[in-house]
Design a protein around this motif. Sequence first.
Motif, short mmCIF file in Angstrom:
data_model
loop_
_atom_site.label_atom_id
_atom_site.label_comp_id
_atom_site.label_asym_id
_atom_site.label_seq_id
_atom_site.Cartn_x
_atom_site.Cartn_y
_atom_site.Cartn_z
N ALA A 185 -0.07 12.31 11.22
CA ALA A 185 0.21 13.69 11.61
C ALA A 185 1.70 13.98 11.80
CB ALA A 185 -0.59 14.10 12.86
N ASN A 186 2.55 13.13 11.24
CA ASN A 186 3.98 13.46 11.26
C ASN A 186 4.27 14.51 10.19
OD1 ASN A 186 4.93 11.47 13.23
ND2 ASN A 186 4.26 9.98 11.70
N LEU A 187 4.99 15.54 10.60
CA LEU A 187 5.29 16.65 9.72
C LEU A 187 6.57 16.34 8.95
CD1 LEU A 187 4.46 19.49 8.86
CD2 LEU A 187 5.63 20.39 10.87
N LEU A 188 6.47 16.20 7.61
CA LEU A 188 7.61 15.77 6.80
C LEU A 188 8.34 16.95 6.17
CD1 LEU A 188 5.74 12.81 5.06
CD2 LEU A 188 7.05 12.77 7.19
N ALA A 189 7.63 18.05 5.97
CA ALA A 189 8.27 19.25 5.41
C ALA A 189 7.33 20.43 5.64
CB ALA A 189 8.51 19.08 3.91
N ARG A 190 7.93 21.59 5.74
CA ARG A 190 7.12 22.80 5.91
C ARG A 190 7.81 23.99 5.27
NH1 ARG A 190 8.00 23.00 12.25
NH2 ARG A 190 9.39 21.30 11.68
N LEU B 37 0.37 23.64 19.16
CA LEU B 37 0.94 23.65 17.80
C LEU B 37 1.38 25.03 17.32
CD1 LEU B 37 -1.50 21.23 15.93
CD2 LEU B 37 0.62 20.67 17.14
N GLY B 38 1.11 26.06 18.12
CA GLY B 38 1.51 27.40 17.71
C GLY B 38 0.91 27.77 16.36
N ASN B 39 1.69 28.51 15.56
CA ASN B 39 1.13 28.95 14.28
C ASN B 39 1.23 27.90 13.18
OD1 ASN B 39 3.76 29.06 13.51
ND2 ASN B 39 3.90 31.31 13.52
N GLU B 40 1.54 26.67 13.56
CA GLU B 40 1.49 25.57 12.60
C GLU B 40 0.13 24.88 12.60
OE1 GLU B 40 4.94 23.10 13.31
OE2 GLU B 40 6.18 24.51 12.17
N ALA B 41 -0.72 25.23 13.58
CA ALA B 41 -2.02 24.55 13.71
C ALA B 41 -2.83 24.68 12.41
CB ALA B 41 -2.81 25.13 14.88
N GLY B 42 -2.71 25.85 11.76
CA GLY B 42 -3.51 26.10 10.57
C GLY B 42 -3.22 25.13 9.44
N PHE B 43 -1.95 25.00 9.07
CA PHE B 43 -1.68 24.09 7.94
C PHE B 43 -1.76 22.63 8.35
CE2 PHE B 43 2.89 24.97 9.04
CZ PHE B 43 3.35 23.68 9.19
N ILE B 44 -1.43 22.34 9.62
CA ILE B 44 -1.58 20.95 10.09
C ILE B 44 -3.06 20.56 10.03
CG2 ILE B 44 -1.42 19.45 12.12
CD1 ILE B 44 1.19 20.91 12.85
N GLY B 45 -3.92 21.46 10.51
CA GLY B 45 -5.35 21.18 10.50
C GLY B 45 -5.92 21.12 9.09
N MET C 73 0.84 -1.20 0.00
CA MET C 73 0.00 0.00 0.00
C MET C 73 0.88 1.26 0.00
SD MET C 73 -2.83 1.08 2.83
CE MET C 73 -2.85 2.83 3.20
N THR C 74 0.53 2.15 -0.87
CA THR C 74 1.25 3.44 -0.93
C THR C 74 1.03 4.22 0.35
OG1 THR C 74 0.39 3.47 -3.19
CG2 THR C 74 1.71 5.37 -2.50
N ARG C 75 2.03 4.93 0.76
CA ARG C 75 1.90 5.81 1.90
C ARG C 75 0.97 6.96 1.54
NH1 ARG C 75 6.44 8.46 5.72
NH2 ARG C 75 7.46 9.45 3.95
N GLN C 76 0.10 7.33 2.46
CA GLN C 76 -0.82 8.43 2.17
C GLN C 76 -0.35 9.73 2.78
OE1 GLN C 76 -4.69 7.14 3.26
NE2 GLN C 76 -5.14 6.47 1.19
N LEU C 77 -0.18 10.71 1.92
CA LEU C 77 0.30 12.02 2.37
C LEU C 77 -0.77 13.08 2.14
CD1 LEU C 77 3.87 11.93 0.80
CD2 LEU C 77 3.17 11.24 3.11
N PHE C 78 -0.68 14.12 2.95
CA PHE C 78 -1.62 15.23 2.83
C PHE C 78 -0.85 16.55 2.91
CE2 PHE C 78 -3.80 11.56 4.47
CZ PHE C 78 -4.90 11.49 3.64
N VAL C 79 -1.22 17.47 2.04
CA VAL C 79 -0.61 18.79 2.09
C VAL C 79 -1.61 19.74 2.73
CG1 VAL C 79 0.33 20.73 0.77
CG2 VAL C 79 0.76 18.38 0.01
N GLY C 80 -1.17 20.50 3.71
CA GLY C 80 -2.00 21.53 4.33
C GLY C 80 -1.47 22.90 3.98
N LEU D 277 3.69 19.28 4.68
CA LEU D 277 3.39 17.94 4.17
C LEU D 277 3.34 17.00 5.37
CD1 LEU D 277 3.11 16.07 1.62
CD2 LEU D 277 5.59 15.69 1.83
N LEU D 278 2.23 16.30 5.52
CA LEU D 278 2.06 15.40 6.67
C LEU D 278 1.65 14.02 6.20
CD1 LEU D 278 0.93 18.44 7.73
CD2 LEU D 278 0.84 17.10 9.85
#
Lengths: 325, 325
Positions: B25-30, B303-311, B1-8, B20-21
């Motif tokens: 919810a692991n943050l891979l790049a920002r 999460l500070g100001n990362e909450a927006g893109f993480i969410g 199975m391919t890994r599923q990624l999400f961009v916020g 990119l998470l």
Amino acid sequence: MTRQLFVGVDLGGTNIKAGLLDDQANLLARLSIATEAEHGPDHVIARIVQAIDQVLAQAGLPRQDVAGVGIGAPGAMSHKKGLIIAPPNLPGWHNVPLRDRVAALSGLPTVLENDANAAAWGEFWAGAGRGTDNMVMFTLGTGVGGGIIIDGQILRGAFDNAAELGHMIVKPGGRPCGCGQRGCLEAYSSAAATARRAIEAIQAGQDSSLKARLEAGQPVESRHVEQAARAGDPLAERIWDEACYYLAIACVNVQHFCNPQRVVLAGGMIGAGAFLLDRVRKHFDQQTWTVAQDRPEIALATLGNEAGFIGAAGAARLAHQQGQL
Amino acid sequence: MTRQLFVGVDLGGTNIKAGLLDDQANLLARLSIATEAEHGPDHVIARIVQAIDQVLAQAGLPRQDVAGVGIGAPGAMSHKKGLIIAPPNLPGWHNVPLRDRVAALSGLPTVLENDANAAAWGEFWAGAGRGTDNMVMFTLGTGVGGGIIIDGQILRGAFDNAAELGHMIVKPGGRPCGCGQRGCLEAYSSAAATARRAIEAIQAGQDSSLKARLEAGQPVESRHVEQAARAGDPLAERIWDEACYYLAIACVNVQHFCNPQRVVLAGGMIGAGAFLLDRVRKHFDQQTWTVAQDRPEIALATLGNEAGFIGAAGAARLAHQQGQL
């Protein structure tokens, strides 16, 4: 296909009301019997089952057509566990598994719902909330009850205690409430508070046409305050207006909270009709914001004291549809 | 199975933040790039797509692993239609179909979310709301934003405008708010209101250690009020305490509204840490009722100001799980 019927039961401290409804919210039979709460839980549970039997007999319809029973019950309870925890008006009830006991005795799948939620669901399904997906109801009785429907679901919250709208604080530091808080909506906009505020003001020396009633030992109820306000009595007018004002503040708050299409007012106070509704609407229009077009309609409930058992039947229908029965 | 990624993507008036998470919810790049809002919608949309490309390049991961993109955007918008209506900080944007335009340009399924909802969903999924099903978030910035999670779903309401918690009226007839109401939570407990109240009081002749800053032409911000309050300045102490008090009233009201397990405080004001949190908790404990054990925990966002893109990434994940992407 067999016709699907639902029995709704509204368990009160004084009366058990029951109704038989079909899938389209048509009321096929209804009855009211005394709760006889003084005889304790076993007796009351037997009477609930008796009410279910009777309402079926009245309609001349067979038990096998009933897809579910819904019970609306007062006080703290667990919808998930089907448990009555400790209702103030049912002495001797502590952690009674009402849902499962009625199901076992009646042989019918049963759901348990908080009575305020059941009434709100009744108006949503078959009354003033019809045609919406998002509705909030305030029930203005001795206290102020609440019910919230979000996207066609009853809002229950993490502790099964959501929509306690009477205990929103609308005046920080205001009148003490029986719940331990100060400035609750219930302390200003319930029938009991409306009457009590008039009595207190007169006892504190303020003049009012209601003084004569009080001195003659006659009861002063919210409808007397309403009548005196209609007749131009300044004290009654101020108290009535404040009841409407704080209710309007609560409407603004639920507008910004869950953005409902409609807010429904129910309970004894709505006997005042437009004298309540127009005031609440006027204060709401004056208080709410101007930056977005998201005002809910404010309307009066239409089902009267049948909302409870109608909504309980509707809750059984919902659970049936969602495969939870 | 391919890994599923999400961009916020968190679209702000000044910066576009993207992350990119993975599914956990692991943050891979920002990254963060300037919005360049002055060049209008077409330019900004191209920059959003560029941010998506860049964050994938940064992580060295292929586009085909991305299951969805989520965008958190400010101002009035329609989640259902994927439309930006008219955000105050993005001049020239009127009814821009942002979701579909980003999807077309990036070739990736996209969802659009209100930025306050996205931030709340971020804390719910990966921050201070983790482990709950029902959470309310207050974001104490220039204004007061809100987000409400009910049974693991974002509350949107009939007009896509739910959770405008800054505009709950906490003091009827109180301070005017930019929204046209009086006594809004935002008029007492936002960073801007906290600073403005101090400035107004000093200008009206009240004494304060902040007076010197003001007379020297230095800015007075909420953190200066906080510092002065910590140092025992009576005016600053009163204003800071009232900000916490009215926030506690709002917490009581959401407790009775939707009965969340946790209330999360976010935004610039939480830089004060325990000096904010302990006060809010103290006032909450003093104001809330004693008749039921349904108090939410009150906690600071993590999460500070990362909450927006993480969410926003989390919202894409939710839509993907629910088959809406």
